[in-house]
Motif scaffolding. Structure first.
Motif, PDB file in Angstrom:
ATOM      1  N   HIS A   1       0.864  -1.170   0.000  1.00 55.09           N
ATOM      2  CA  HIS A   1       0.000   0.000   0.000  1.00 55.09           C
ATOM      3  C   HIS A   1       0.904   1.225   0.000  1.00 55.09           C
ATOM      4  CE1 HIS A   1      -3.754   2.139   1.893  1.00 55.09           C
ATOM      5  NE2 HIS A   1      -3.435   2.586   0.704  1.00 55.09           N
TER       6      HIS A   1
ATOM      7  N   ASP B   1     -14.030  -8.218   3.109  1.00 57.51           N
ATOM      8  CA  ASP B   1     -14.232  -7.047   2.254  1.00 57.51           C
ATOM      9  C   ASP B   1     -13.374  -7.182   1.010  1.00 57.51           C
ATOM     10  OD1 ASP B   1     -15.868  -5.556   4.188  1.00 57.51           O
ATOM     11  OD2 ASP B   1     -14.008  -5.398   5.336  1.00 57.51           O
ATOM     12  N   THR B   2     -13.923  -6.730  -0.112  1.00 63.03           N
ATOM     13  CA  THR B   2     -13.130  -6.660  -1.343  1.00 63.03           C
ATOM     14  C   THR B   2     -12.994  -5.197  -1.747  1.00 63.03           C
ATOM     15  OG1 THR B   2     -15.116  -6.932  -2.700  1.00 63.03           O
ATOM     16  CG2 THR B   2     -13.894  -8.927  -2.132  1.00 63.03           C
ATOM     17  N   TYR B   3     -11.873  -4.883  -2.368  1.00 57.58           N
ATOM     18  CA  TYR B   3     -11.624  -3.498  -2.755  1.00 57.58           C
ATOM     19  C   TYR B   3     -10.625  -3.479  -3.900  1.00 57.58           C
ATOM     20  CZ  TYR B   3      -7.426  -4.200   0.108  1.00 57.58           C
ATOM     21  OH  TYR B   3      -6.256  -4.691   0.621  1.00 57.58           O
ATOM     22  N   ARG B   4     -10.448  -2.307  -4.464  1.00 57.96           N
ATOM     23  CA  ARG B   4      -9.493  -2.166  -5.568  1.00 57.96           C
ATOM     24  C   ARG B   4      -8.088  -1.966  -5.013  1.00 57.96           C
ATOM     25  NH1 ARG B   4     -12.527   1.326 -10.369  1.00 57.96           N
ATOM     26  NH2 ARG B   4     -14.337  -0.079 -10.531  1.00 57.96           N
TER      27      ARG B   4
ATOM     28  N   SER C   1      -4.193  -0.903  -4.635  1.00 57.13           N
ATOM     29  CA  SER C   1      -3.597   0.414  -4.893  1.00 57.13           C
ATOM     30  C   SER C   1      -2.136   0.345  -5.269  1.00 57.13           C
ATOM     31  CB  SER C   1      -3.724   1.288  -3.635  1.00 57.13           C
ATOM     32  OG  SER C   1      -3.051   0.688  -2.556  1.00 57.13           O
TER      33      SER C   1
ATOM     34  N   ASP D   1     -12.203  -5.176  -8.314  1.00 59.68           N
ATOM     35  CA  ASP D   1     -12.195  -5.340  -6.860  1.00 59.68           C
ATOM     36  C   ASP D   1     -11.608  -6.700  -6.502  1.00 59.68           C
ATOM     37  OD1 ASP D   1     -13.342  -2.883  -6.519  1.00 59.68           O
ATOM     38  OD2 ASP D   1     -15.398  -3.643  -6.493  1.00 59.68           O
TER      39      ASP D   1
ATOM     40  N   ARG E   1      -9.735  -8.290   2.035  1.00 59.07           N
ATOM     41  CA  ARG E   1      -9.375  -8.013   3.432  1.00 59.07           C
ATOM     42  C   ARG E   1     -10.282  -8.860   4.317  1.00 59.07           C
ATOM     43  NH1 ARG E   1     -10.678  -3.117   3.564  1.00 59.07           N
ATOM     44  NH2 ARG E   1      -8.638  -2.200   3.103  1.00 59.07           N
TER      45      ARG E   1
ATOM     46  N   GLN F   1      -4.773  -8.850   4.728  1.00 61.31           N
ATOM     47  CA  GLN F   1      -5.221  -8.463   3.390  1.00 61.31           C
ATOM     48  C   GLN F   1      -4.215  -8.910   2.338  1.00 61.31           C
ATOM     49  OE1 GLN F   1      -5.852  -4.300   3.986  1.00 61.31           O
ATOM     50  NE2 GLN F   1      -3.699  -3.749   3.975  1.00 61.31           N
TER      51      GLN F   1
ATOM     52  N   GLN G   1      -3.505  -8.462  -2.068  1.00 63.71           N
ATOM     53  CA  GLN G   1      -3.944  -7.773  -3.280  1.00 63.71           C
ATOM     54  C   GLN G   1      -3.067  -8.046  -4.497  1.00 63.71           C
ATOM     55  OE1 GLN G   1      -3.391  -3.597  -2.024  1.00 63.71           O
ATOM     56  NE2 GLN G   1      -1.619  -3.502  -3.372  1.00 63.71           N
TER      57      GLN G   1
ATOM     58  N   GLN H   1      -9.421 -12.540  -7.548  1.00 63.95           N
ATOM     59  CA  GLN H   1      -9.935 -12.386  -6.196  1.00 63.95           C
ATOM     60  C   GLN H   1      -9.907 -13.724  -5.466  1.00 63.95           C
ATOM     61  OE1 GLN H   1     -14.238 -11.860  -4.349  1.00 63.95           O
ATOM     62  NE2 GLN H   1     -13.719 -10.042  -5.569  1.00 63.95           N
TER      63      GLN H   1
END
Length: 375
Positions: free
Chosen positions: A167, A240-243, A245, A256, A260, A271, A273, A278
């Motif tokens: 991150h 949780d899923t997210y884009r 970075s 996504d 996490r 998490q 990524q 996914q």
């Protein structure tokens, strides 16, 4: 034999005796004979998992036995060379043999430290997380410096590394990063690095060139295999899923795919990524969560067994374990063991062995070594 050489020989013989006792020499030889006989059994590979475990144990004991025998042979050869050099009056032979003895003493010293790696998961691979503290860009730059330090350490020791999550900071550095470090005893060596690391320096981001103090935390926990059963109730977890970075492929910022997982009873968050899938990120995150829960259990057991509560190692954001000062003077000091060095450049380039050895000895024996590092 000169007094200095005799002292070296006595020290090495004592250390070899300790290594033999730790290995339980006679039992190790008997067990190796049993494993060699079992390895010749025609039905060995009828049960592949059992066979693999047997072959791993055999290889480990065989390597340990060969190592001790090799060290003993080097000692005997050096003693014979010294005797021959003294008899012939050849100082160069004596000097070369004494140099070999000194190198042998240092090598055995490191092997003695390795005998402390007898914890339940010490031999395993590990996950290593770094997180920036308060302070914005300053702390994020420091977090990136720490991440580089551990990657250089891993490289120098022949470990393989895999990036799990990165991150990036808004201007520079890293807000957080997670790596998997793969190799024998990776967790055993690095487990004492968990805690808060403090940096003091003239900030490169301050136009007035003022001195700044930055903090970053490190967390190390073992990778666990299928032989260790950690029961995780999915109903206790929030996913949780997210884009993503950070770096990770051309599609990483458009889907996504990052995952996490928050384990609500313990508050542990993991998490991942780095994969485009996914599904793969989710699988890795579950592995990391099981590993974190296992590490927490190991820590609980260690604290329960500790009889020296005032000296036991705490792991948490509020516990500073090491201070890195680059200005106004140069010094890295471990606040638990007292080990320090002025070679700040070497430390930040991954030369942290003296800190790891002293912290490991303290964790096992309940006291710090208190011996300054070279530099």
């Amino acid at each position: 034999m000169r007094a200095e050489a005799q002292t070296l020989v006595d020290h090495i013989q004592q250390s070899l005796g300790l290594l033999r006792r730790h290995l339980d020499w006679d039992h190790a030889l008997r067990r190796l004979d049993e494993l060699n006989a079992a390895a010749e059994h025609p039905g060995l590979w009828d049960e592949p998992q059992k066979a693999q475990a047997l072959m791993r144990e055999r290889q480990q004991i065989e390597d340990q036995v060969k190592s001790v025998r090799g060290l003993e042979q080097m000692l005997n050869d050096s003693v014979e060379l010294i005797a021959m050099g003294e008899e012939e009056g050849d100082e160069s032979i004596v000097s070369d043999a004494e140099a070999t003895l000194k190198a042998l003493r240092d090598d055995i010293g490191k092997r003695e430290i390795e005998t402390l790696l007898s914890g339940e998961a010490d031999k395993n691979d590990c996950f290593l997380e770094v997180h920036s503290g308060a302070g914005g860009t300053e702390s994020q730059d420091w977090t990136e410096m720490l991440a580089r330090m551990y990657l250089r350490y891993a490289e120098a020791h022949g470990y393989k590394t895999e990036t799990i999550e990165v991150h990036s900071g808004e201007e520079a550095g890293l807000k957080s990063a997670t790596f998997q470090i793969k190799g024998h005893n990776a967790y055993g060596w690095l487990k004492t690095e968990s805690g808060v690391h403090r940096l003091v320096r003239i900030s490169p981001f301050d136009s007035n060139a003022r001195r700044h103090t930055s903090f970053a935390s490190v967390w190390v926990y073992p990778v666990i295999d299928d032989t260790i059963d950690i029961d995780v109730n999915e109903s206790d977890c929030r996913i949780d899923t997210y884009r993503a970075s950070g770096a990770g492929g051309q599609h990483v910022n458009t889907t996504d795919s990052a995952v996490r997982i928050t384990h609500i009873p313990s508050g542990i968050v993991v998490q991942c990524q780095m994969e485009r899938s996914q599904h793969k990120n989710r699988a890795t995150a579950w592995t990391m969560l099981r590993a974190r829960l296992y590490e927490a259990e190991l820590q609980r057991r260690e604290e329960a067994a500790s009889t020296i509560n005032a000296q036991k190692t705490e792991i948490g954001w509020g516990h500073q374990i090491r201070s890195y000062v680059l200005q106004p003077y140069q010094m890295v000091k471990d606040l638990r063991t007292g080990v320090e060095t002025s070679d700040t450049g070497g430390v930040l380039d991954g030369k942290i062995d003296s800190f790891l050895e002293a912290a490991l000895a303290q964790r096992v024996h309940g006291k710090g070594e208190g011996v300054p590092a070279e530099g």
